[in-house]
Design a protein around this motif. Structure first.
Motif, PDB file in Angstrom:
ATOM      1  N   CYS A   1      -6.632   9.835   1.108  1.00 47.41           N
ATOM      2  CA  CYS A   1      -5.172  10.126   0.276  1.00 47.41           C
ATOM      3  C   CYS A   1      -5.213   9.154  -0.723  1.00 47.41           C
ATOM      4  CB  CYS A   1      -4.028   9.798   1.135  1.00 47.41           C
ATOM      5  SG  CYS A   1      -3.992   8.126   1.944  1.00 47.41           S
ATOM      6  N   SER A   2      -4.355   8.988  -1.487  1.00 51.18           N
ATOM      7  CA  SER A   2      -4.346   8.249  -2.758  1.00 51.18           C
ATOM      8  C   SER A   2      -3.945   6.666  -2.267  1.00 51.18           C
ATOM      9  CB  SER A   2      -3.661   8.354  -4.154  1.00 51.18           C
ATOM     10  OG  SER A   2      -2.421   8.691  -3.798  1.00 51.18           O
TER      11      SER A   2
ATOM     12  N   THR B   1      -0.051   6.901  -2.445  1.00 50.32           N
ATOM     13  CA  THR B   1       0.416   7.572  -1.122  1.00 50.32           C
ATOM     14  C   THR B   1       0.717   6.538  -0.048  1.00 50.32           C
ATOM     15  OG1 THR B   1      -0.383   9.686  -1.520  1.00 50.32           O
ATOM     16  CG2 THR B   1       0.180   9.069   0.622  1.00 50.32           C
TER      17      THR B   1
ATOM     18  N   ALA C   1      -7.485   4.048   2.070  1.00 46.75           N
ATOM     19  CA  ALA C   1      -6.897   5.230   1.493  1.00 46.75           C
ATOM     20  C   ALA C   1      -8.053   6.317   1.474  1.00 46.75           C
ATOM     21  CB  ALA C   1      -6.297   5.203   0.014  1.00 46.75           C
TER      22      ALA C   1
ATOM     23  N   THR D   1       2.204   9.133   7.764  1.00 50.55           N
ATOM     24  CA  THR D   1       1.098   8.400   6.931  1.00 50.55           C
ATOM     25  C   THR D   1       0.924   7.160   7.260  1.00 50.55           C
ATOM     26  OG1 THR D   1       1.412  10.229   5.266  1.00 50.55           O
ATOM     27  CG2 THR D   1       0.179   8.139   4.742  1.00 50.55           C
TER      28      THR D   1
END
Length: 286
Positions: free
Chosen positions: A196-197, A200, A191, A169
């Motif tokens: 994704c957040s 994350t 993000a 990631t």
């Protein structure tokens, strides 16, 4: 978009007709100010001791030191008695660089058979670049030799365990940041782009670097600001606008917070150091 051209012409031989070229450090004029090559450069120290400044950090070099300078980095070569062989190349011609340029370290200290093998590859590339001036067969030869050199460099770094989810990631995040730091400093934008957040991205950044995703973004923007202030004639306001700061005061506050001085002070210090040359360091112990 405002031009980001450098003050200086390249003191290294840029990649030629085949996308690869060679030169000797003793054959180039030292740069009083940093400049930003648009190509990769592999520098192998062959004699003497000295320093080469990459992104404002002086790299101590002695025979066997191998440096990899990436496109866009701020580079300054001083008159410090260091002899070196240099290979420059366009990253688009070598598939191996797609992995190496992202994951390889920036410096090695070669010894023994590794040093002999890399020296041999540098020497053969230099000979063939001089002998063969044009033609598709010669271009294929030089590119093949470059690929062999890069593979030898890849073998200098031990194989690592497969990347975990957070490392993968973060690698994706860094690629997006490299392409987008001039357009956005908001972690939320990266993000969203990655699906994704923010949590994350922050967790992945902390796991890999010990810094939050926001700090990683600010680090990259501050580095680009220093590169532009040091290597281009852009005004402070132009640098700020280029990096997404519509108001010079906002850029000045950001830069002072990240670098510890104002943009004007940083530029003045770079100019002063340029007149003095790359700072000398004590030669490393053999």
């Amino acid at each position: 978009m405002t031009s980001t051209g450098t003050h200086l012409a390249s003191p290294l031989t840029p990649p030629g007709w085949a996308g690869v070229a060679t030169c000797a450090l003793g054959d180039v004029e030292p740069a009083g100010r940093p400049w930003r090559p648009s190509f990769h450069a592999l520098l192998l120290a062959t004699g003497g001791h000295g320093t080469v400044e990459v992104d404002f950090t002086a790299q101590t070099c002695r025979p066997g030191t191998l440096l990899w300078i990436r496109p866009g980095q701020a580079l300054r070569i001083g008159s410090n008695g260091l002899a070196a062989s240099v290979v420059t190349f366009d990253g688009r011609i070598a598939d191996a660089t797609r992995h190496l340029a992202e994951n390889a370290p920036a410096t090695w200290q070669l010894e023994g058979e590794d040093e002999d093998a890399v020296i041999s590859e540098f020497a053969q590339l230099s000979v063939d670049c001089e002998r063969h001036r044009a033609g598709p067969v010669a271009a294929d030869l030089l590119r093949h030799q470059l690929a062999v050199l890069l593979l030898r460099i890849a073998l200098l770094t031990p194989d690592e365990a497969p990347l975990g989810a957070e490392a993968r990631t973060f690698a994706r995040f860094r690629r997006r940041l490299e392409a987008g730091h001039g357009q956005s400093r908001r972690v939320e934008d990266y993000a969203e782009e990655m699906g994704c957040s923010v949590r994350t991205l922050t967790r992945a950044s902390l796991a890999v670097t010990g810094r939050t995703a926001k700090q990683v973004v600010d680090d990259r923007v501050a580095l680009e600001a220093r590169r532009l202030l040091a290597c281009t004639p852009m005004s402070v306001a132009e640098v700020g606008r280029h990096l997404g700061f519509p108001e010079p005061t906002n850029f000045g506050r950001f830069f002072h917070r990240e670098v510890g001085m104002s943009p004007g002070q940083f530029r003045a210090e770079i100019s002063l150091n340029g007149r003095r040359g790359v700072p000398q360091q004590r030669p490393p112990a053999d």
